[in-house]
Design a protein around this motif. Structure first.
Motif, short mmCIF file in Angstrom:
data_model
loop_
_atom_site.label_atom_id
_atom_site.label_comp_id
_atom_site.label_asym_id
_atom_site.label_seq_id
_atom_site.Cartn_x
_atom_site.Cartn_y
_atom_site.Cartn_z
N ARG A 216 3.46 13.45 33.62
CA ARG A 216 2.14 13.05 33.12
C ARG A 216 1.05 14.03 33.56
O ARG A 216 0.22 14.47 32.75
CB ARG A 216 1.80 11.64 33.62
CG ARG A 216 0.47 11.10 33.06
CD ARG A 216 0.27 9.63 33.35
NE ARG A 216 0.17 9.36 34.77
CZ ARG A 216 1.08 8.73 35.49
NH1 ARG A 216 2.20 8.32 34.92
NH2 ARG A 216 0.90 8.51 36.78
N THR B 284 8.14 10.95 36.66
CA THR B 284 7.26 10.50 35.58
C THR B 284 5.80 10.87 35.86
O THR B 284 5.04 11.19 34.94
CB THR B 284 7.38 8.98 35.37
OG1 THR B 284 7.02 8.30 36.59
CG2 THR B 284 8.81 8.59 35.00
N GLU C 157 -1.11 16.21 30.92
CA GLU C 157 -2.53 15.88 30.77
C GLU C 157 -3.44 17.02 31.23
O GLU C 157 -4.52 17.21 30.68
CB GLU C 157 -2.85 14.60 31.56
CG GLU C 157 -2.23 13.34 30.95
CD GLU C 157 -2.54 12.10 31.78
OE1 GLU C 157 -3.10 12.24 32.89
OE2 GLU C 157 -2.23 10.99 31.31
N ASN D 257 -2.69 10.01 39.55
CA ASN D 257 -3.31 9.70 38.25
C ASN D 257 -4.24 10.83 37.84
O ASN D 257 -4.63 11.68 38.64
CB ASN D 257 -4.06 8.36 38.28
CG ASN D 257 -5.19 8.34 39.29
OD1 ASN D 257 -6.15 9.10 39.19
ND2 ASN D 257 -5.08 7.46 40.29
N SER D 258 -4.63 10.81 36.59
CA SER D 258 -5.39 11.91 36.01
C SER D 258 -6.76 12.05 36.67
O SER D 258 -7.22 13.18 36.92
CB SER D 258 -5.57 11.68 34.50
OG SER D 258 -6.26 12.75 33.91
#
Length: 575
Positions: free
Chosen positions: A16, A12, A20, A38-39
């Motif tokens: 993402r 997952t 992104e 995370n982004s």
């Protein structure tokens, strides 16, 4: 045979990051495997910039250190920088001394001689500095375990600022300021800085307080990162967070440097000024030549190399470092040969959970590298001791294996040593010759209680299975976005199964293995450095499963494989 282990990841997270940032699936997977989840972290990782650096004043003790240093500069006080003799320590001296001079001050420096002075700070140096009128001493890459020396400085009326990154003891020295993100109560977010990294943070805080336009400050800090990158990469700290910023920006500027010392060093290292340098270039070409000064002679010449403006002098020093490195290589080979011969005649010594080996007169400057070679050969934590029968002392350097904390092991037998220090993977010590047998017995008892049988089989962490048809210029361009690679951000390693040897394997210089392997009509040249002992059993048409990195093929162009491990297809995979 190594144990192959594939790095875990969360699909997952991969999905993402891929969506992104519009990344290829493989790049997103590699980020997730490196705990970029995370982004925001992915953005900083892929586009590392000077603006990503933390405010240096967040480091415990920084405000007091900067204020004291500014006072010293304003009053024209004599300042002494006390460094260490390795790459991290010498580059830290260069950075801090340069910053002090840019801020209007002057600083002398002292770098200990490895053989005559040993590791760490010495009270006699402090006493001599006091007689010479020094009022402020700043340590770089050393000092966090030097409470007695700092106390002596206090008695003599000298203020001390400790900048270090090594793990502290229960308490820290009673210095005017201690800068170390690993000390208790320090909430600085990046704990992985090297010694030159901490020195750079002090320099950043000092120069940031001057009345400079932002563009000038940015240019100066960016220029400094060329030297910071060398010390950071050489010290094998994780190339993530601020260290990634240091390395990425510094490497980008190295080949364009106008510093006479850097240019001369690149020249003797056979590194073309026309291409962007990699962390591998620094670790295996540049750093060994800098380290050779401290290992074989005096590290003070490294500071002269990087600070001289005389191109002829820079070339002379660089050529000397190159010669010292050649001498280091020969000395290292001689000691390694002596150790291997001894361990072959006493097999039980190599089968102990912790190898302790000593020899009279072994050069103290190479025993750390020698310990690494022994670990590579036997995959056991190792301590190599150089003894001096006349003085009755031994100087040691150790290296460890994955999962074994070397400094904790030394701390478990702390009373055996006169001095010791280090971290998880590397450490140094000194002790009386008469206590070596006791050290060997007690530290092996400790290791036997910590290590399990599987711990003595090296682990090879892989990223993915890779089909040859996907290895291409576009793929390698995408992977280059993850550079620089190093500790904490390893170069991607792949596996491929059922590879057929297209020709008979070759033995290069009696120690390296070269072959051409094919999968589904796509073939690549493959080389296994120091794998010559695995030549037997291979022939034209043999099938192997291989673990490898993908490297530029400097001879034919395109890409080739650098083997990390292999086994005949059908043999146990070692997973």
């Amino acid at each position: 045979m190594k144990r192959w282990r594939y790095r875990p990841y969360d699909q997952t997270v991969v999905d993402r990051l891929r969506d992104e940032h519009r990344l290829p699936e493989l790049v997103a997977k590699l980020l997730a495997q490196r705990e970029i989840t995370n982004s925001e972290d992915a953005q900083r990782f892929l586009h590392a910039d000077l603006s990503d650096l933390h405010d240096p004043l967040r480091m415990l003790g920084m405000q007091a250190a900067v204020e004291r240093l500014r006072r010293a500069i304003a009053k024209g006080e004599r300042v002494l920088i006390y460094g260490d003799y390795d790459v991290d320590g010498t580059t830290a001296v260069v950075i801090l001394r340069t910053a002090i001079e840019m801020a209007g001050g002057q600083a002398e420096f002292h770098v200990p001689h490895r053989i005559h002075d040993g590791y760490g700070m010495r009270s006699d140096v402090i006493e001599r500095a006091a007689r010479d009128g020094v009022r402020l001493i700043i340590s770089v890459d050393t000092g966090i375990r030097e409470s007695a020396v700092v106390d002596r400085a206090n008695e003599l009326g000298i203020d001390t600022i400790i900048t270090d990154h090594h793990l502290p003891e229960a308490g820290v020295p009673r210095a005017l300021a201690v800068l170390n993100p690993n000390q208790p109560d320090c909430t600085y977010p990046d704990k992985g800085l090297s010694g030159v990294g901490v020195a750079f943070k002090l320099s950043q805080a000092l120069l940031g307080g001057l009345d400079w336009p932002p563009d000038r400050l940015r240019r100066v800090l960016t220029s400094m990162l060329k030297i910071v990158a060398i010390g950071t990469i050489a010290d094998m700290v994780p190339l993530v967070g601020e260290n990634r910023v240091f390395a990425r920006i510094g490497l980008a500027g190295l080949s364009r440097s106008v510093n006479p010392g850097l240019k001369a060093l690149l020249e003797v290292s056979d590194l073309s000024p026309k291409r962007r340098l990699s962390a591998t270039d620094v670790a295996f070409r540049i750093a060994p030549r800098i380290n050779a000064a401290g290992r074989m002679d005096t590290a003070g010449e490294v500071i002269e190399l990087f600070t001289t403006r005389d191109e002829d002098q820079a070339r002379r020093i660089a050529q000397k470092l190159n010669q010292l490195n050649s001498e280091r290589q020969q000395t290292e080979a001689d000691v390694v040969r002596a150790i291997l011969e001894r361990l072959e005649t006493i097999p039980s010594a190599a089968e102990m959970p912790f190898i302790v080996v000593e020899g009279e007169g072994w050069h103290p400057g190479v025993i750390g590298i020698v310990a690494s070679r022994v670990v590579e050969q036997f995959y056991r934590p190792t301590l190599v001791l150089s003894t001096n029968a006349e003085e009755g002392t031994a100087t040691g350097s150790g290296r460890s294996i994955s999962g074994f904390h070397l400094l904790q092991a030394l701390e478990s037998v702390h009373d055996v040593f006169e001095r010791f220090g280090g971290h998880r993977q590397a450490a140094g010590c000194s002790l009386a010759i008469g206590r070596i047998a006791e050290l060997r017995e007690r530290i092996n008892r400790y290791a036997a209680g910590v290590l399990q049988p599987d711990d003595f089989r090296p682990i090879l962490d892989l990223d993915a299975d890779m089909e040859f048809r996907y290895i291409s210029d576009p793929m390698m361009e995408q992977l280059a976005r993850l550079e620089p690679f190093g500790f904490g951000n390893p170069k991607p390693l792949f596996s491929a199964k059922g590879l057929r040897l297209k020709n008979a394997p070759q033995l290069l210089k009696e120690k390296h293995l070269k072959m051409r392997v094919e999968q589904d009509k796509v073939s690549f040249s493959a080389v296994g450095w120091r794998m010559g002992d695995r030549f037997d059993g291979l022939a034209l048409g043999s099938e192997i499963n291989a673990a490898f990195s993908v490297e530029p093929d400097s001879y034919w162009g395109g890409w080739c494989l650098e083997l990390k491990d292999f086994h005949l297809a059908g043999a146990a995979a070692g997973m």
